[in-house]
Design a protein around this motif. Sequence first.
Motif, PDB file in Angstrom:
ATOM      1  N   LYS A  57       0.838  -1.204   0.000  1.00  0.00           N
ATOM      2  CA  LYS A  57       0.000   0.000   0.000  1.00  0.00           C
ATOM      3  C   LYS A  57       0.875   1.257   0.000  1.00  0.00           C
ATOM      4  N   PRO A  58       0.324   2.373  -0.468  1.00  0.00           N
ATOM      5  CA  PRO A  58       1.090   3.616  -0.439  1.00  0.00           C
ATOM      6  C   PRO A  58       1.257   4.134   0.992  1.00  0.00           C
ATOM      7  N   GLU A  60       0.640   6.922   2.303  1.00  0.00           N
ATOM      8  CA  GLU A  60      -0.494   7.687   2.860  1.00  0.00           C
ATOM      9  C   GLU A  60      -1.602   6.796   3.415  1.00  0.00           C
ATOM     10  N   ASP A  61      -1.592   5.515   3.102  1.00  0.00           N
ATOM     11  CA  ASP A  61      -2.586   4.582   3.642  1.00  0.00           C
ATOM     12  C   ASP A  61      -2.082   3.819   4.865  1.00  0.00           C
ATOM     13  N   VAL A 136       4.032  -1.480   3.400  1.00  0.00           N
ATOM     14  CA  VAL A 136       4.145  -0.218   2.673  1.00  0.00           C
ATOM     15  C   VAL A 136       5.013  -0.431   1.429  1.00  0.00           C
ATOM     16  N   VAL A 137       4.573   0.153   0.321  1.00  0.00           N
ATOM     17  CA  VAL A 137       5.274  -0.004  -0.948  1.00  0.00           C
ATOM     18  C   VAL A 137       6.743   0.401  -0.826  1.00  0.00           C
ATOM     19  N   GLU A 140       8.053   0.087  -6.385  1.00  0.00           N
ATOM     20  CA  GLU A 140       6.770  -0.079  -7.070  1.00  0.00           C
ATOM     21  C   GLU A 140       5.857  -1.003  -6.276  1.00  0.00           C
ATOM     22  N   THR A 141       4.567  -0.788  -6.411  1.00  0.00           N
ATOM     23  CA  THR A 141       3.587  -1.663  -5.780  1.00  0.00           C
ATOM     24  C   THR A 141       3.807  -3.098  -6.271  1.00  0.00           C
TER      25      THR A 141
END
Length: 154
Positions: A57-58, A60-61, A136-137, A140-141
Amino acid sequence: MIFDTIDQAGRYAPLHAGLAKAFEFLQSLYQGPLPAPGRYEIDGDRVFAGVDSYTTKPLEDALFEAHRKYADVQFLLSGRERILWAPLSMMEVIVREFDTVKDVAKWQPPGEFAELPMEPGRFAVLFPEDAHAPGVVWGETCEVLKVVVKVALD
């Protein structure tokens, strides 16, 4: 918090009998075929593992979490992610009060934190005083296959 490679796990096994069992389990997985997602019993509710597959996940999440009864031994079997880490004492904005059944509370990220770059062969041991945001990424995801061994500390 401990961050190292599975090849060095023997250094930490003497710290706690549950950690020794966790590392033995992780080494067997690392050398064998990839396990299916699910719960794996190691020593009843004292030491058990959860295998999960997910997409990173990015930032910010991300939410930080901490546990009271169990230490987490987090280990990636495939993919890569970052685990964000900060001392529990730095957590200020609570998102979810402590749940005694799930053994977890969650917070918004603090202003400062460290990043643990996780890839296959690396592990992190996170104790109750270690707030952390896994998944957390990193770059790249990607999809990861991860094992979290829960080790009861009482």
